[in-house]
Design a protein around this motif. Structure first.
Motif, PDB file in Angstrom:
ATOM      1  N   GLY A 108     -20.625  41.131 -69.473  1.00 50.71           N
ATOM      2  CA  GLY A 108     -21.437  41.928 -68.572  1.00 50.71           C
ATOM      3  C   GLY A 108     -20.840  43.274 -68.240  1.00 50.71           C
ATOM      4  N   THR A 109     -19.775  43.685 -68.926  1.00 45.94           N
ATOM      5  CA  THR A 109     -19.147  44.986 -68.677  1.00 45.94           C
ATOM      6  C   THR A 109     -19.305  45.889 -69.889  1.00 45.94           C
ATOM      7  OG1 THR A 109     -16.961  44.441 -69.564  1.00 45.94           O
ATOM      8  CG2 THR A 109     -17.415  43.776 -67.292  1.00 45.94           C
ATOM      9  N   ILE A 110     -18.862  47.135 -69.742  1.00 45.36           N
ATOM     10  CA  ILE A 110     -18.903  48.060 -70.871  1.00 45.36           C
ATOM     11  C   ILE A 110     -18.035  47.556 -72.017  1.00 45.36           C
ATOM     12  CG2 ILE A 110     -18.262  50.404 -71.595  1.00 45.36           C
ATOM     13  CD1 ILE A 110     -19.092  51.368 -68.839  1.00 45.36           C
ATOM     14  N   SER A 111     -16.957  46.821 -71.686  1.00 44.52           N
ATOM     15  CA  SER A 111     -16.034  46.320 -72.712  1.00 44.52           C
ATOM     16  C   SER A 111     -16.540  45.065 -73.399  1.00 44.52           C
ATOM     17  CB  SER A 111     -14.669  46.014 -72.078  1.00 44.52           C
ATOM     18  OG  SER A 111     -14.090  47.174 -71.543  1.00 44.52           O
ATOM     19  N   GLU A 112     -17.755  44.612 -73.065  1.00 46.90           N
ATOM     20  CA  GLU A 112     -18.270  43.394 -73.682  1.00 46.90           C
ATOM     21  C   GLU A 112     -18.275  43.575 -75.201  1.00 46.90           C
ATOM     22  OE1 GLU A 112     -21.783  40.203 -72.648  1.00 46.90           O
ATOM     23  OE2 GLU A 112     -22.171  42.335 -72.363  1.00 46.90           O
ATOM     24  N   GLY A 113     -17.690  42.641 -75.905  1.00 48.34           N
ATOM     25  CA  GLY A 113     -17.520  42.766 -77.353  1.00 48.34           C
ATOM     26  C   GLY A 113     -16.076  43.025 -77.740  1.00 48.34           C
ATOM     27  N   LEU A 114     -15.274  43.540 -76.797  1.00 53.90           N
ATOM     28  CA  LEU A 114     -13.836  43.672 -77.035  1.00 53.90           C
ATOM     29  C   LEU A 114     -13.136  42.372 -76.650  1.00 53.90           C
ATOM     30  CD1 LEU A 114     -13.088  47.259 -75.629  1.00 53.90           C
ATOM     31  CD2 LEU A 114     -13.654  46.609 -77.968  1.00 53.90           C
ATOM     32  N   SER A 115     -11.954  42.177 -77.188  1.00 56.00           N
ATOM     33  CA  SER A 115     -11.167  40.988 -76.863  1.00 56.00           C
ATOM     34  C   SER A 115     -10.350  41.250 -75.607  1.00 56.00           C
ATOM     35  CB  SER A 115     -10.236  40.630 -78.020  1.00 56.00           C
ATOM     36  OG  SER A 115     -10.977  40.317 -79.187  1.00 56.00           O
ATOM     37  N   VAL A 116     -10.138  40.221 -74.810  1.00 58.04           N
ATOM     38  CA  VAL A 116      -9.384  40.357 -73.582  1.00 58.04           C
ATOM     39  C   VAL A 116      -8.370  39.230 -73.490  1.00 58.04           C
ATOM     40  CG1 VAL A 116     -11.086  39.046 -72.233  1.00 58.04           C
ATOM     41  CG2 VAL A 116      -9.490  40.616 -71.073  1.00 58.04           C
ATOM     42  N   ALA A 117      -7.186  39.551 -72.986  1.00 59.11           N
ATOM     43  CA  ALA A 117      -6.149  38.544 -72.722  1.00 59.11           C
ATOM     44  C   ALA A 117      -5.558  38.858 -71.358  1.00 59.11           C
ATOM     45  CB  ALA A 117      -5.062  38.581 -73.791  1.00 59.11           C
ATOM     46  N   SER A 118      -5.304  37.802 -70.591  1.00 65.07           N
ATOM     47  CA  SER A 118      -4.726  37.997 -69.259  1.00 65.07           C
ATOM     48  C   SER A 118      -3.769  36.865 -68.961  1.00 65.07           C
ATOM     49  CB  SER A 118      -5.831  38.064 -68.191  1.00 65.07           C
ATOM     50  OG  SER A 118      -6.552  36.837 -68.158  1.00 65.07           O
ATOM     51  N   ASN A 119      -2.851  37.140 -68.063  1.00 66.64           N
ATOM     52  CA  ASN A 119      -1.871  36.123 -67.687  1.00 66.64           C
ATOM     53  C   ASN A 119      -1.148  36.574 -66.429  1.00 66.64           C
ATOM     54  OD1 ASN A 119      -0.267  33.723 -68.069  1.00 66.64           O
ATOM     55  ND2 ASN A 119       1.409  35.056 -68.686  1.00 66.64           N
ATOM     56  N   SER A 120      -0.728  35.586 -65.643  1.00 62.83           N
ATOM     57  CA  SER A 120       0.095  35.866 -64.468  1.00 62.83           C
ATOM     58  C   SER A 120       1.472  35.275 -64.735  1.00 62.83           C
ATOM     59  CB  SER A 120      -0.528  35.253 -63.215  1.00 62.83           C
ATOM     60  OG  SER A 120       0.302  35.490 -62.088  1.00 62.83           O
ATOM     61  N   PRO A 121       2.404  36.073 -65.309  1.00 63.72           N
ATOM     62  CA  PRO A 121       3.718  35.536 -65.673  1.00 63.72           C
ATOM     63  C   PRO A 121       4.584  35.189 -64.468  1.00 63.72           C
ATOM     64  CG  PRO A 121       3.677  37.904 -66.006  1.00 63.72           C
ATOM     65  CD  PRO A 121       2.281  37.494 -65.648  1.00 63.72           C
ATOM     66  N   GLN A 122       4.218  35.721 -63.309  1.00 66.82           N
ATOM     67  CA  GLN A 122       4.957  35.430 -62.090  1.00 66.82           C
ATOM     68  C   GLN A 122       4.024  35.643 -60.908  1.00 66.82           C
ATOM     69  OE1 GLN A 122       7.807  38.587 -62.945  1.00 66.82           O
ATOM     70  NE2 GLN A 122       7.241  39.590 -61.020  1.00 66.82           N
TER      71      GLN A 122
END
Length: 643
Positions: free
Chosen positions: A481-495
């Motif tokens: 639902g964003t402009i980046s829809e179609g791009l890959s995304v990765a997220s993490n909370s390392p701490q």
């Protein structure tokens, strides 16, 4: 010619001896360089005369007695002893000792030399001016497993011996009369006398011992004028066979002129030798032993928190573009991109994903991920021996995952602009202020504005928050639902307190609006709040530095966590995407999002019973504001553009 022993006799009959050489049997002249005569008398008195020339006149009588006279009034008498040596007796009074003074220090230096080179070892002395010395004799000893006398001119006169001096010597290889192994016997004289300080004799050798071996440089039996001038005072040195050096530079594969600092050049052996490249990428290694040695370069892995890590979302995007044929990576880029190593047969989007995982520090990461590791085009260099200097021993380093060549060896200033007044046209990244009841889910949009048509192929950022107030959801970032829809995304909370987000893809996107939605859970008590601070923001190749506007989360009274779901439609029923939608509560709190590519938009974390005014901002379409009263957990509406 014969040798006679001279003994001086006092009136008490005590004798003190010194040797002289008889040049002729009759009417001879004997030159004494030193007369020291001592005798115990009623008082202890020492008589010494240095130097002195005395003329002695002798006559050999028929009864075998040698009568000696001199200009002194005291008579002298010589008797031949049983060995046929003449005993010269001369009364001398007021003498107490016959110990000559100490000579100026004779010394050899200590130093180092490499195997296979020629060395000059000086026999040094302190100032000999006006001391009456015209000859010197000594033995020099050395370790013949380390040093070998030069074949020619093994011993030559130094400046102290002076011009016109005569040097003779014997070495272990002298024909007929060799000196003992490991020794050189040297004699030098100059009738004009020795003057000055410095080298009396220079000895010339070839170094044959291996690195680490040593030889004493020992002078013994040293005598000036046969010992009549003074007694020897010697200080000996040591020669240590040193190794050669290994030196060179480590440069970066993407930039042949770019140095790589902090590379450990390691050479195990006895002794163990190592060095580390400096800021210029250069190194020098010394102190090697016998060998052989193998020099191996290595550098500590890059860490995702490093300011100069050199690996960014853009590198993952470049791989994706190469895989679909939009660009062609060069040979060095291909080496850096293949972070999957031998796990996959060819470069693929999997390598992009591995880089993205490394950036957000996904733990545990995929096995065999080479991102952040250093590789060198020459893995090691072996040396059978190191008795010469090896220069130009250069290496090339490559940081795996740095496809763009962004590693520079220097910390990159964070692209932040704290406290800067936002001016029209400045590229801006922002996070809004959000209210949410405790225990609810929160969707927080990350917006980019004033891009002015700039295409976004990749971006990454960190969010700093208060872990006692909010915590990231399981899938903490979404491009749906964003402009980046179609791009890959990765997220993490390392701490706790840090959320890392990376977005990348083969096809760049454009336009102002929401580029990613972050998802949190409100866990803090009512009235608490958490900052949402943007750090480490980077777009594409990092050349653009945006202004950032931080957000905040306020924890309010618990509610039913209602939501608004809607869709933007044209007058013909087509979905209108990438359009800004804003809702404003009766208390003035606003929430903003962008419609997806098919026009959908969502707002969550709203209070049941609250009313909102929904507005749409579009350059192409016009929408009338709508008021929505939330009486249930969710409200649905379609907003249709005016004809």
């Amino acid at each position: 010619m014969s040798i006679v022993e001279r003994r001086t006799r006092s009136s008490a009959g005590a004798f003190s001896g010194s040797s002289i050489r008889v040049i002729s049997r009759n009417n001879i002249i004997v030159s004494l360089f030193t007369i020291v005569a001592c005798v115990l008398f009623s008082a202890t008195i020492c008589f010494a005369q240095i130097p002195v020339d005395i003329k002695w006149f002798s006559t050999l009588t028929a009864d075998g007695q040698l009568s000696v006279s001199n200009p002194d009034p005291a008579p002298s008498r010589c008797d031949l002893n049983s060995m046929g040596r003449a005993i010269i007796e001369q009364p001398i009074a007021n003498a107490a000792t016959n110990v000559p003074p100490q000579c100026p220090i004779i010394s050899t230096p200590s130093g180092t030399a490499m195997m296979g080179v020629s060395v000059n070892i000086p026999i040094n002395t302190e100032d000999m001016t006006a001391r009456g010395a015209i000859s010197a004799d000594f033995t020099f000893s050395y370790n013949d497993a380390v040093l070998q006398p030069a074949a020619l001119n093994t011993a030559t006169a130094g400046p102290v011996a002076g011009p016109g001096s005569v040097v003779t010597y014997r070495t272990p290889t002298t024909p007929g009369t060799p000196s003992p192994a490991g020794t050189i016997i040297v004699s030098v004289f100059n009738t004009a006398g020795f003057t000055g300080a410095g080298s009396l004799i220079d000895l010339h050798f070839n170094v044959i011992g291996p690195a680490g071996s040593t030889s004493g440089l020992n002078v013994t039996n040293f005598l000036y004028n046969g010992g009549s001038v003074c007694l020897g005072n010697v200080s000996n040195g040591t020669l240590t066979v040193s190794s050669g050096t290994v030196s060179g530079q480590v440069t970066y594969a993407h930039n042949p002129f770019g140095p790589v600092y902090g590379v450990l050049m390691d050479a195990p052996g006895s002794p163990h030798v190592s060095s580390t490249t400096n800021v210029g990428g250069t190194y020098t290694m010394s102190g090697f032993g016998v060998g052989p040695y193998t020099v191996t370069p290595s550098k500590a892995d890059a860490v995702y928190t490093d300011a100069d890590r050199g690996i960014y979302a853009n590198d993952a995007s470049l791989i994706a573009q190469h895989v679909v044929g939009l660009i062609t990576l060069n040979s060095i880029q291909l080496q850096a991109a293949k972070v999957s190593g031998n796990l996959t047969p060819a470069l693929s989007s999997y390598d992009s994903a591995l880089i993205a995982q490394w950036i957000v520090h996904t733990v545990p990461g995929a096995p065999g991920n080479l991102t952040g590791k250093w590789r060198f085009t020459t893995t090691n260099t072996s040396y059978a021996n190191l008795n010469i200097n090896y220069t130009g021993q250069n290496y090339t380093g490559l940081l795996m995952g740095d496809v763009s060549g962004g590693w520079s060896g220097a910390a990159r200033p964070e692209a932040l602009a704290r406290g800067i007044v936002i001016t029209k046209g400045a590229l801006t990244a922002s996070i809004p202020k959000v209210e949410s009841p405790s225990g609810s889910a929160i969707s927080i949009p990350f917006r980019l504005e004033n891009l002015k048509g700039t295409a976004i192929g990749s971006f990454e950022f960190d969010i700093e928050y208060d872990p006692a107030v909010i915590e990231p959801a399981a899938n903490s970032a979404s491009t749906v639902g964003t402009i980046s829809e179609g791009l890959s995304v990765a997220s993490n909370s390392p701490q706790p307190g840090l959320l890392k987000v990376v977005v990348y893809g083969a096809l760049p996107v454009r336009g102002d609006g929401v580029y990613v939605n972050m998802r949190f859970s409100a866990i803090g008590a009512e009235g608490s709040n958490s900052p949402l601070i943007i750090h480490g923001l980077r777009f594409n190749d990092g050349e653009t530095e945006p202004v950032t506007v931080d957000g905040k989360v306020f924890i309010t009274t618990a509610s039913n966590n209602a939501a608004i779901h809607g869709r933007l439609l044209s007058a013909y029923g087509q979905g209108i995407g990438n359009t800004r939608v804003t809702i404003t509560s009766t208390t003035g709190v606003t929430f903003t999002t962008f419609s997806s590519s098919v026009g959908h938009f969502d707002f969550s974390g709203l209070d049941v019973g609250e009313s909102f005014i929904v507005t749409v901002q579009s350059k192409r379409f016009r929408f009338s504001p709508m008021t929505v009263n939330i009486s249930n957990a969710a409200a649905d509406l379609d907003m249709i553009a005016n004809p």
